[in-house]
Design a protein around this motif. Structure first.
Motif, mmCIF file in Angstrom:
data_model
loop_
_atom_site.group_PDB
_atom_site.id
_atom_site.type_symbol
_atom_site.label_atom_id
_atom_site.label_comp_id
_atom_site.label_asym_id
_atom_site.label_seq_id
_atom_site.Cartn_x
_atom_site.Cartn_y
_atom_site.Cartn_z
ATOM 1 N N ILE B 15 0.859 -1.186 0.000
ATOM 2 C CA ILE B 15 0.000 0.000 0.000
ATOM 3 C C ILE B 15 0.892 1.232 0.000
ATOM 4 O O ILE B 15 1.771 1.362 0.851
ATOM 5 C CB ILE B 15 -0.918 0.019 1.246
ATOM 6 C CG1 ILE B 15 -1.738 -1.265 1.328
ATOM 7 C CG2 ILE B 15 -1.831 1.234 1.216
ATOM 8 C CD1 ILE B 15 -2.556 -1.400 2.594
ATOM 9 N N THR B 17 1.729 4.715 0.985
ATOM 10 C CA THR B 17 1.302 5.667 2.015
ATOM 11 C C THR B 17 2.263 6.852 1.991
ATOM 12 O O THR B 17 3.351 6.751 1.412
ATOM 13 C CB THR B 17 1.329 5.037 3.423
ATOM 14 O OG1 THR B 17 2.692 4.898 3.835
ATOM 15 C CG2 THR B 17 0.630 3.696 3.463
ATOM 16 N N LEU B 22 3.795 0.532 2.428
ATOM 17 C CA LEU B 22 3.433 -0.331 3.542
ATOM 18 C C LEU B 22 3.222 -1.743 2.997
ATOM 19 O O LEU B 22 2.386 -1.953 2.122
ATOM 20 C CB LEU B 22 2.165 0.216 4.200
ATOM 21 C CG LEU B 22 1.624 -0.445 5.465
ATOM 22 C CD1 LEU B 22 0.885 0.594 6.293
ATOM 23 C CD2 LEU B 22 0.708 -1.617 5.183
ATOM 24 N N ALA B 24 1.615 -4.717 3.551
ATOM 25 C CA ALA B 24 0.559 -5.223 4.425
ATOM 26 C C ALA B 24 0.548 -6.744 4.444
ATOM 27 O O ALA B 24 0.271 -7.367 5.468
ATOM 28 C CB ALA B 24 -0.792 -4.686 3.985
ATOM 29 N N GLY B 45 -4.652 -5.435 12.206
ATOM 30 C CA GLY B 45 -3.650 -4.779 11.371
ATOM 31 C C GLY B 45 -2.594 -5.698 10.795
ATOM 32 O O GLY B 45 -1.664 -5.245 10.129
ATOM 33 N N CYS B 46 -2.716 -7.024 11.017
ATOM 34 C CA CYS B 46 -1.671 -7.921 10.540
ATOM 35 C C CYS B 46 -1.850 -8.286 9.068
ATOM 36 O O CYS B 46 -1.019 -8.968 8.484
ATOM 37 C CB CYS B 46 -1.596 -9.179 11.409
ATOM 38 S SG CYS B 46 -3.015 -10.262 11.221
ATOM 39 N N GLY B 47 -2.951 -7.843 8.464
ATOM 40 C CA GLY B 47 -3.091 -8.064 7.025
ATOM 41 C C GLY B 47 -4.138 -9.083 6.627
ATOM 42 O O GLY B 47 -4.171 -9.521 5.475
ATOM 43 N N LYS B 48 -5.021 -9.443 7.546
ATOM 44 C CA LYS B 48 -6.029 -10.465 7.235
ATOM 45 C C LYS B 48 -7.013 -9.973 6.172
ATOM 46 O O LYS B 48 -7.295 -10.675 5.200
ATOM 47 C CB LYS B 48 -6.791 -10.858 8.505
ATOM 48 C CG LYS B 48 -5.894 -11.307 9.650
ATOM 49 C CD LYS B 48 -6.667 -11.718 10.883
ATOM 50 C CE LYS B 48 -7.486 -10.624 11.522
ATOM 51 N NZ LYS B 48 -6.696 -9.535 12.122
ATOM 52 N N MET B 50 -6.619 -7.540 4.043
ATOM 53 C CA MET B 50 -5.924 -7.325 2.772
ATOM 54 C C MET B 50 -5.756 -8.652 2.030
ATOM 55 O O MET B 50 -5.880 -8.717 0.810
ATOM 56 C CB MET B 50 -4.557 -6.672 3.012
ATOM 57 C CG MET B 50 -4.660 -5.234 3.456
ATOM 58 S SD MET B 50 -5.436 -4.203 2.197
ATOM 59 C CE MET B 50 -6.400 -3.106 3.204
ATOM 60 N N PRO B 60 -8.508 -1.932 -2.176
ATOM 61 C CA PRO B 60 -8.680 -0.502 -2.460
ATOM 62 C C PRO B 60 -7.634 -0.032 -3.467
ATOM 63 O O PRO B 60 -6.611 -0.707 -3.676
ATOM 64 C CB PRO B 60 -8.477 0.157 -1.094
ATOM 65 C CG PRO B 60 -7.828 -0.866 -0.233
ATOM 66 C CD PRO B 60 -8.207 -2.200 -0.775
ATOM 67 N N GLN B 98 -17.354 -7.479 7.214
ATOM 68 C CA GLN B 98 -17.430 -7.272 8.656
ATOM 69 C C GLN B 98 -18.623 -6.415 9.066
ATOM 70 O O GLN B 98 -19.237 -6.645 10.083
ATOM 71 C CB GLN B 98 -16.126 -6.585 9.082
ATOM 72 C CG GLN B 98 -16.046 -6.255 10.549
ATOM 73 C CD GLN B 98 -14.648 -5.800 10.924
ATOM 74 O OE1 GLN B 98 -13.699 -6.021 10.190
ATOM 75 N NE2 GLN B 98 -14.527 -5.179 12.072
ATOM 76 N N GLU B 181 -14.302 -11.469 9.413
ATOM 77 C CA GLU B 181 -14.870 -11.094 10.716
ATOM 78 C C GLU B 181 -16.362 -10.792 10.600
ATOM 79 O O GLU B 181 -16.794 -9.680 10.873
ATOM 80 C CB GLU B 181 -14.124 -9.880 11.269
ATOM 81 C CG GLU B 181 -12.637 -10.146 11.376
ATOM 82 C CD GLU B 181 -11.925 -9.119 12.238
ATOM 83 O OE1 GLU B 181 -12.478 -8.790 13.304
ATOM 84 O OE2 GLU B 181 -10.835 -8.669 11.869
ATOM 85 N N HIS B 214 -11.266 -13.115 15.185
ATOM 86 C CA HIS B 214 -10.437 -12.872 16.368
ATOM 87 C C HIS B 214 -10.700 -13.925 17.432
ATOM 88 O O HIS B 214 -10.005 -13.993 18.424
ATOM 89 C CB HIS B 214 -10.816 -11.514 16.973
ATOM 90 C CG HIS B 214 -10.079 -10.384 16.363
ATOM 91 N ND1 HIS B 214 -10.679 -9.195 16.040
ATOM 92 C CD2 HIS B 214 -8.785 -10.256 15.997
ATOM 93 C CE1 HIS B 214 -9.781 -8.385 15.517
ATOM 94 N NE2 HIS B 214 -8.630 -9.007 15.478
ATOM 95 N N LEU B 281 4.840 -1.720 9.492
ATOM 96 C CA LEU B 281 4.792 -2.495 8.249
ATOM 97 C C LEU B 281 5.349 -1.700 7.073
ATOM 98 O O LEU B 281 5.423 -2.194 5.953
ATOM 99 C CB LEU B 281 3.353 -2.918 7.951
ATOM 100 C CG LEU B 281 2.745 -3.889 8.965
ATOM 101 C CD1 LEU B 281 1.312 -4.222 8.605
ATOM 102 C CD2 LEU B 281 3.579 -5.160 9.044
#
Ligand SMILES: Nc1ncnc2c1ncn2[C@@H]1O[C@H](COP(=O)(O)OP(=O)(O)OP(=O)(O)O)[C@@H](O)[C@H]1O
Ligand code: SF4
Ligand SMILES: [Mg+2]
Lengths: 305, 324
Positions: B15, B17, B22, B24, B45-48, B50, B60, B98, B181, B214, B281
């Motif tokens: 990504i 930024t 980043l 991801a 934030g670990c990339g799941k 993505m 995106p 989600q 999720e 989670h 990251l």
């Protein structure tokens, strides 16, 4: 919903009343109606006679109430300049202005929707900048100037369209473009901003996840939500169109209400001015109401409570 | 027909930024067999997300995907055309998101949105599609389904909307269902219902599922296999049984130890807290990404740790043979 509409109609009546009061007193302050009737250079004696005949020697408040009573009864008075009934005059000119207003609105939407959508789908590309450029030029250029450019190109150089006048649909082409281009930028910006916001919405991702082709995602799922605020803007823009039509109809001598307004101001034709101002304000309030209703109808969260 | 429905090989997501690129998702590989449930777990934030969006080609704009191979039912989608992807999306592979409150278009009725994909992919008539929609709404436990078709999303509760989303994903009878999720945004009581529903449907219809969650309690109950993600990498992967019985990677250990009752999982239990913070990251991570938080860390961990585990049942990325 019915209650809401009734409330708004009541409000419209109040606005019309307020506008009529303000217009009446402002117009009376702006010039002497007796002079307008008698013509410049009239004798004091004549003026006094006219004031007496027309009841202009009475207090303004009484004159206003008198005017209001006549108007409510449907008697709009007689034009000083045209010497015909104001109601006849206005009804004669109204269709031209309505046609011009809606065709200009149609033209504005015709160019602003595709440009706005394209700019939003390809943000910060040359397409976006081109659309922005078109909008900036439209907003920066006075519309009489744009009208003159149109005349130079289409009437004088190409000889495709008549310079001025009314009568055929050809007479409406340039006024429509000039007036439409004048309000298009506001639509384009709103559609672009709305589309950019909507395109990043979760439900757009859902639509794409279904495998829908891009066109369906953009036009069915995104545009449908992005046009809701556009409808609200439409009423405001129709107001601008009404105002703009005074300038445009005058330039092209298109025989509508705007041109009549211009003439009535030039000739200090008070009865005509008074009714036109009233009519425009009522139209404006009604258009706002119509757009509110359309807005509610477009948003299921309001429509289906 | 191969029995692997999804084969991800060397997937990365970058990504752009303002602070730099980043990373991801960093070169991950895994596969899912037909009818199997793989749970992807890991901290926020670990990339799941993505990873799942990259599979569906729904990333995106700012995110770019790179992959050696992205095999769906034996077909490599890594360089597939938009048209080909669209033919599979919503048809052979479907996704649930989600946030059920915003995942449905507020301007259209439930029915309208339910039948879209079916009409498109199956060339079905409106009445056939509606019939299918009513059937599926019933299947996901929505009463008086026929009436619901005429309702708008705002008239439904969050739980109902997520049921609608599930029905929508199942319309074309997909081979693979990705659920990112799907219950996080819902009330705790509803969460359990929806997850049970998903698990039941998955079993009944024989769909392969990639479930991001989670909730380790859920993982223990419904996953066939588990992949543990940390800072864009899969640090451990294996059968649910093996992973819970003897987690090899210190991070997996940490996760399982964080479950309130050691050795047993509790429904609704969330991932606990492991001291320390995830590395940034942005840019490269040298050596083991878990190094700063690992109590077993040694000097050698400054170099990229090897992948361990020879069997299909468990593999992990660590210098240690066994963290236990
Ligand atoms: N649009 C974006 N722009 C920049 N960075 C992003 C964007 N979306 C996600 N990221 C970053 O990418 C990384 C991976 O995000 P991802 O959404 O995949 O995490 P996740 O594992 O799904 O977390 P969560 O459990 O919170 O959903 C995160 O560090 C996040 O900050
Ligand atoms: S490689 Fe080293 S730092 Fe990383 S998890 Fe294993 S022991 Fe810990
Ligand atoms: Mg996520």
């Amino acid at each position: 919903m019915i209650g809401y509409i009734l409330k708004r109609l009541g409000l419209a009546l109040l606005v019309a009343l307020a506008v009529s009061i303000i217009a009446f007193f402002l117009l009376r302050l702006s010039g002497d109606i007796a002079v307008a009737i008698a013509g410049e250079g009239a004798q004091d004696e004549d003026l006094r006679l006219i004031r007496q005949t027309y009841g202009l020697d009475r207090p303004l408040v009484i004159q206003y109430l008198d005017w209001l009573w006549q108007t409510i009864r449907g008697d709009f008075g007689t034009s000083i300049y045209f010497k015909t009934e104001v109601s006849k005059l206005v009804l004669e000119k109204l269709p031209t202005t309505i046609i011009l207003g809606f065709s200009a609105l149609g033209f504005a939407l015709l160019i602003s929707i595709p440009l706005g959508v394209l700019a939003a789908v390809y943000p910060n590309t040359w397409i976006d900048r081109l659309a922005l450029g078109i909008a900036v030029v439209g907003q920066a250029m006075p519309n009489f100037f744009f009208a003159l450019i149109l005349v130079m190109i289409f009437s004088i150089s190409l000889r495709w369209l008549p310079v001025s006048g009314s009568g055929t649909w050809l007479h409406f082409v340039m006024p429509t473009i000039a007036l439409g281009y004048y309000v298009a930028p506001a639509f384009m910006r709103l559609i672009r901003a709305g589309m950019i916001e909507v395109l990043s919405a979760d439900y757009i991702r859902t639509a794409r996840a279904k495998g829908l082709p891009a066109g369906k995602v953009i036009f069915k799922h995104a545009l449908r939500n992005a046009v809701v605020p556009v409808v609200a803007l439409t009423a405001v823009q129709l107001g601008f169109l009404l105002g703009g039509s005074v300038v445009i109809e005058t330039i092209f001598a298109l025989d509508g209400l705007g041109y009549l307004a211009y003439q009535s101001i030039t000739y200090k034709d008070f009865p005509v001015m008074q009714i036109i101002v009233l009519l425009l304000s009522v139209l404006y309030v009604l258009l706002t109401l119509a757009s509110d209703i359309a807005n509610a109808w477009l948003d299921p969260r309001i429509r289906v409570a | 027909m191969s029995d692997t429905i999804l084969g991800v090989d060397g997937l990365s997501v970058d990504i752009a930024t303002p602070r730099g690129t980043l990373h991801a998702v960093r070169d991950i590989s895994f596969s899912i067999k037909r009818g199997e449930t793989l749970c992807l777990v890991g901290e926020s934030g670990c990339g799941k997300s993505m990873t799942s969006l990259a599979i569906m080609d729904l990333l995106p704009k700012a995110a770019k995907r790179q992959t050696r191979r992205l095999a769906f039912a034996g077909e490599d989608l890594a360089g597939a055309s938009k048209r080909r992807i669209n033919a599979l999306r919503g048809n052979r592979m479907a996704m649930i998101f989600q946030e059920p409150m915003t995942a449905l278009n507020p301007a259209y009725t439930i029915g309208n949105q339910l039948i879209e994909a079916y009409r498109l992919h199956r060339n079905a008539s409106e009445s056939e599609a509606r019939e299918r929609a009513v059937f599926l709404l019933g299947k996901v436990g929505i009463a008086s389904a026929a009436e619901r078709l005429g309702q708008y999303p705002h008239q439904l509760s969050g739980g109902l909307r997520q049921r609608v989303m599930i029905a929508m994903a199942l319309m074309c009878g997909p081979d693979l269902l990705i659920a990112d999720e799907p219950t996080t945004a819902l009330d705790v009581t509803i969460q359990a219902q929806i997850l049970r529903l998903l698990a039941d449907l998955q079993r009944e219809l024989g769909i392969a599922m990639l479930l991001i969650t989670h909730d380790l309690g859920i993982v223990a109950r419904i996953a066939d296999r588990v992949a543990v993600m940390y800072a864009g990498q899969i640090v451990e992967e294996g059968t649910t049984e093996a992973l819970f019985r003897s987690p090899k990677h210190p991070y997996t250990r940490g996760l399982i130890d964080c479950i309130p009752v050691p050795g047993r999982t509790v429904p609704g239990g969330r991932l606990g807290v492991i001291p320390g913070v995830v590395p940034s990251l942005v840019g490269d991570i040298r050596g083991c990404s878990f190094r700063d938080r690992c109590s077993f860390a040694q000097d050698i961990c400054a170099q990229a740790p090897p992948m361990r585990g020879t069997t299909d049942s468990q593999s992990w990325r660590c210098i240690l043979e066994n963290a236990a």
